[in-house]
Design a protein around this motif. Structure first.
Motif, PDB file in Angstrom:
ATOM      1  N   LEU A  71     -99.358   1.393   0.243  1.00 21.15           N
ATOM      2  CA  LEU A  71    -100.097   0.920  -0.933  1.00 21.15           C
ATOM      3  C   LEU A  71    -101.441   0.304  -0.568  1.00 21.15           C
ATOM      4  CD1 LEU A  71     -97.245  -0.617  -3.136  1.00 21.15           C
ATOM      5  CD2 LEU A  71     -98.246   1.677  -3.246  1.00 21.15           C
ATOM      6  N   ASP A  72    -101.536  -0.335   0.584  1.00 18.58           N
ATOM      7  CA  ASP A  72    -102.827  -0.905   0.989  1.00 18.58           C
ATOM      8  C   ASP A  72    -103.874   0.201   1.099  1.00 18.58           C
ATOM      9  OD1 ASP A  72    -101.741  -3.389   1.048  1.00 18.58           O
ATOM     10  OD2 ASP A  72    -101.880  -3.672   3.222  1.00 18.58           O
ATOM     11  N   ALA A  73    -103.507   1.281   1.781  1.00 20.58           N
ATOM     12  CA  ALA A  73    -104.447   2.387   1.960  1.00 20.58           C
ATOM     13  C   ALA A  73    -104.763   3.085   0.642  1.00 20.58           C
ATOM     14  CB  ALA A  73    -103.878   3.398   2.962  1.00 20.58           C
ATOM     15  N   LEU A  74    -103.860   2.968  -0.320  1.00 19.87           N
ATOM     16  CA  LEU A  74    -104.090   3.575  -1.632  1.00 19.87           C
ATOM     17  C   LEU A  74    -104.958   2.708  -2.538  1.00 19.87           C
ATOM     18  CD1 LEU A  74    -100.532   5.047  -2.268  1.00 19.87           C
ATOM     19  CD2 LEU A  74    -102.619   6.340  -1.814  1.00 19.87           C
ATOM     20  N   GLY A  75    -105.279   1.499  -2.079  1.00 19.08           N
ATOM     21  CA  GLY A  75    -106.235   0.690  -2.825  1.00 19.08           C
ATOM     22  C   GLY A  75    -105.662  -0.495  -3.572  1.00 19.08           C
ATOM     23  N   LEU A  76    -104.381  -0.834  -3.343  1.00 21.38           N
ATOM     24  CA  LEU A  76    -103.819  -1.993  -4.038  1.00 21.38           C
ATOM     25  C   LEU A  76    -104.199  -3.275  -3.308  1.00 21.38           C
ATOM     26  CD1 LEU A  76    -101.973  -3.192  -6.254  1.00 21.38           C
ATOM     27  CD2 LEU A  76    -100.106  -3.057  -4.592  1.00 21.38           C
ATOM     28  N   ASP A  77    -104.773  -4.203  -4.025  1.00 17.10           N
ATOM     29  CA  ASP A  77    -105.037  -5.539  -3.512  1.00 17.10           C
ATOM     30  C   ASP A  77    -103.719  -6.313  -3.532  1.00 17.10           C
ATOM     31  OD1 ASP A  77    -105.716  -8.172  -3.057  1.00 17.10           O
ATOM     32  OD2 ASP A  77    -107.414  -8.194  -4.438  1.00 17.10           O
ATOM     33  N   PRO A  78    -103.231  -6.780  -2.374  1.00 15.46           N
ATOM     34  CA  PRO A  78    -101.936  -7.487  -2.362  1.00 15.46           C
ATOM     35  C   PRO A  78    -101.890  -8.666  -3.325  1.00 15.46           C
ATOM     36  CG  PRO A  78    -102.649  -6.986  -0.122  1.00 15.46           C
ATOM     37  CD  PRO A  78    -103.795  -6.622  -1.019  1.00 15.46           C
TER      38      PRO A  78
ATOM     39  N   GLU B  36     -91.760  -7.686  -6.396  1.00 17.73           N
ATOM     40  CA  GLU B  36     -92.849  -8.076  -5.498  1.00 17.73           C
ATOM     41  C   GLU B  36     -92.492  -7.763  -4.043  1.00 17.73           C
ATOM     42  OE1 GLU B  36     -94.683 -11.903  -6.055  1.00 17.73           O
ATOM     43  OE2 GLU B  36     -94.181 -11.902  -8.195  1.00 17.73           O
ATOM     44  N   ARG B  37     -91.228  -7.950  -3.675  1.00 23.39           N
ATOM     45  CA  ARG B  37     -90.803  -7.609  -2.292  1.00 23.39           C
ATOM     46  C   ARG B  37     -90.920  -6.101  -2.066  1.00 23.39           C
ATOM     47  NH1 ARG B  37     -86.876 -11.698  -3.167  1.00 23.39           N
ATOM     48  NH2 ARG B  37     -85.287 -10.157  -3.730  1.00 23.39           N
ATOM     49  N   ILE B  38     -90.607  -5.303  -3.081  1.00 21.94           N
ATOM     50  CA  ILE B  38     -90.759  -3.848  -2.951  1.00 21.94           C
ATOM     51  C   ILE B  38     -92.219  -3.498  -2.695  1.00 21.94           C
ATOM     52  CG2 ILE B  38     -90.689  -1.681  -4.249  1.00 21.94           C
ATOM     53  CD1 ILE B  38     -88.155  -2.810  -5.652  1.00 21.94           C
ATOM     54  N   LEU B  39     -93.111  -4.102  -3.459  1.00 20.02           N
ATOM     55  CA  LEU B  39     -94.542  -3.825  -3.297  1.00 20.02           C
ATOM     56  C   LEU B  39     -95.026  -4.259  -1.925  1.00 20.02           C
ATOM     57  CD1 LEU B  39     -95.731  -4.931  -6.846  1.00 20.02           C
ATOM     58  CD2 LEU B  39     -95.626  -2.589  -5.979  1.00 20.02           C
ATOM     59  N   ASP B  40     -94.527  -5.382  -1.434  1.00 16.60           N
ATOM     60  CA  ASP B  40     -94.935  -5.842  -0.108  1.00 16.60           C
ATOM     61  C   ASP B  40     -94.438  -4.894   0.972  1.00 16.60           C
ATOM     62  OD1 ASP B  40     -96.115  -7.977   1.626  1.00 16.60           O
ATOM     63  OD2 ASP B  40     -94.049  -8.117   2.310  1.00 16.60           O
ATOM     64  N   ALA B  41     -93.187  -4.441   0.845  1.00 14.21           N
ATOM     65  CA  ALA B  41     -92.619  -3.531   1.841  1.00 14.21           C
ATOM     66  C   ALA B  41     -93.325  -2.186   1.848  1.00 14.21           C
ATOM     67  CB  ALA B  41     -91.122  -3.346   1.574  1.00 14.21           C
ATOM     68  N   ALA B  42     -93.859  -1.785   0.679  1.00 15.76           N
ATOM     69  CA  ALA B  42     -94.515  -0.472   0.554  1.00 15.76           C
ATOM     70  C   ALA B  42     -95.964  -0.484   1.001  1.00 15.76           C
ATOM     71  CB  ALA B  42     -94.407   0.020  -0.885  1.00 15.76           C
ATOM     72  N   ARG B  43     -96.462  -1.619   1.466  1.00 20.19           N
ATOM     73  CA  ARG B  43     -97.867  -1.709   1.864  1.00 20.19           C
ATOM     74  C   ARG B  43     -98.159  -0.848   3.099  1.00 20.19           C
ATOM     75  NH1 ARG B  43     -99.419  -7.791   2.540  1.00 20.19           N
ATOM     76  NH2 ARG B  43    -101.364  -6.776   3.152  1.00 20.19           N
TER      77      ARG B  43
END
Length: 381
Positions: free
Chosen positions: A338-345, A374-381
């Motif tokens: 997700l980081d590379a896809l442009g999501l700001d944590p 939120e944990r899912i989003l963090d793990a998917a970074r």
């Protein structure tokens, strides 16, 4: 065991197979005297169909879909299309192009603004008139939009992707020729393929699953996973055929059994990372949503058993032992986080909160709270 009541909705007609595109122009010409052709950003990929429709005297105009459609794009396309006064629509392209074509077919006869009919950000009103006849010809194996009753539209100011939805939006003709997908870039193939696989996994795990969608999804999951493994190694016509069938199956399944938290999160994620492809977002999320569902205390025994069956499918097809290994496989295949896809944590809490309102979340087999999302989003970074 009592079978609960269920329904099944499908496109008016499905035509599948290599060579099926040869009949496209004649079939589309029979749908209307003035046909609007919606294609992707590269008009050259649609030239064969535009030429064939023009030769039959039915091509009214062409409209390009430059990327995943948002509300300004849709409104501009409606103005352009109305000037051509079409009485049928044909959409040739990936899922984004099919969504724009479906939205145009739905809204061209409508006297009300597009926003009125959008879910979440609008009023979600049903259409006030029947859509124009629509033919859908996918060129990627991903969203299954050729078999669904909605179109996903981005709303930039709301930072959301939402649906325009009506049962009448199912295409009259879904024509799937895997040859149209041959040679698609590897990244597009794998990202869209993981979306297709997600769209047979989530309906199979959904709280709205029924015997018909189970019968479609259960064999489609290993078929799709095995095709992904082959396509990760290189071009493979048989794997293209399999993935096209899985994508179609996923479209039928999600239209009838719903989805889950992957797509519940993907909608708001698409608004917060507008340049990210939907399939890539799903690929990043899938392993971590599966892990969260498997760990949920309220998971039913039946769904727990299905997740164990899914783990066995992953071992047999991709050689991965668990959800973490699936995440490693997607990264090793070159798919971004997700980081590379442009999501700001820093925006993850807002994405997780918005996901609770997504229609897809209602089918998820476990109740996932804000902290878990939120944990899912963090793990998917």
């Amino acid at each position: 065991m009592t079978i609960p009541p269920f329904g099944l909705t499908l496109p008016g007609e499905i035509r599948f197979g290599r060579g099926a595109a040869a009949e496209a122009a004649d079939r589309i010409a029979a749908m209307g005297a003035r046909v609007l052709l919606v294609h992707g950003a590269d008009a050259g990929r649609a030239e064969w169909l535009a030429t064939a429709l023009a030769a039959r005297g039915v091509l009214a105009a062409c409209v390009a879909c430059p990327g995943e459609p948002d509300l300004p794009t849709l409104e501009a396309a409606l103005d352009e299309a109305r000037a051509a006064a079409p009485d049928a629509v044909a959409a040739l392209g990936g899922g984004a192009t099919l969504d724009l074509g479906k939205a145009l077919a739905a809204l061209l006869p409508s006297p009300t603004p597009a926003r009125v009919h959008l879910e979440v950000v609008g009023e979600g009103r049903p259409l006030t008139a029947d859509p124009l006849p629509l033919a859908a010809l996918p060129t990627t194996a991903g969203t299954g939009a050729e078999a669904t009753r909605n179109a996903v539209i981005g709303v930039p100011e709301a930072r959301r992707k939402v649906s325009l939805r009506d049962a009448r939006m199912l295409p009259d003709l879904a024509l799937i020729d895997p040859a149209l997908m041959d040679g698609a870039p590897r990244g597009v193939t794998l990202a869209s393929g993981l979306d297709a696989v997600t769209q047979v996994i989530e309906p199979w795990l959904s709280t709205r699953a029924n015997p018909m969608t189970d019968a479609l999804c259960r064999p489609a999951i290993p078929r799709g996973l095995a095709a992904l493994a082959r396509l990760a190694e290189g071009e493979d016509a048989g794997a293209r055929d399999d993935m096209a069938l899985v994508a179609l199956t996923g479209g039928v399944a999600l239209a009838n059994a719903g989805l889950g938290a992957v797509h519940g999160l993907a909608g708001p994620l698409g608004g917060h990372a507008p340049g990210a492809a939907h399939g890539a977002i799903c690929a990043a999320l899938l392993p971590h949503v599966l892990a969260a569902n498997a760990a949920a205390p309220d998971l039913s025994p039946e769904t727990a058993a299905r997740l164990e069956t899914l783990r066995a499918m992953l071992r047999e097809t991709l050689g991965v032992a668990d959800w973490a290994a699936l995440a490693e496989w997607t990264r090793a295949a070159g798919l971004p986080g997700l980081d590379a896809l442009g999501l700001d944590p820093a925006e993850a809490p807002a994405v997780a909160e918005a996901a609770h309102a997504a229609s897809s979340m209602r089918g998820n087999p476990a109740a996932l709270g804000q902290d878990t999302l939120e944990r899912i989003l963090d793990a998917a970074r």
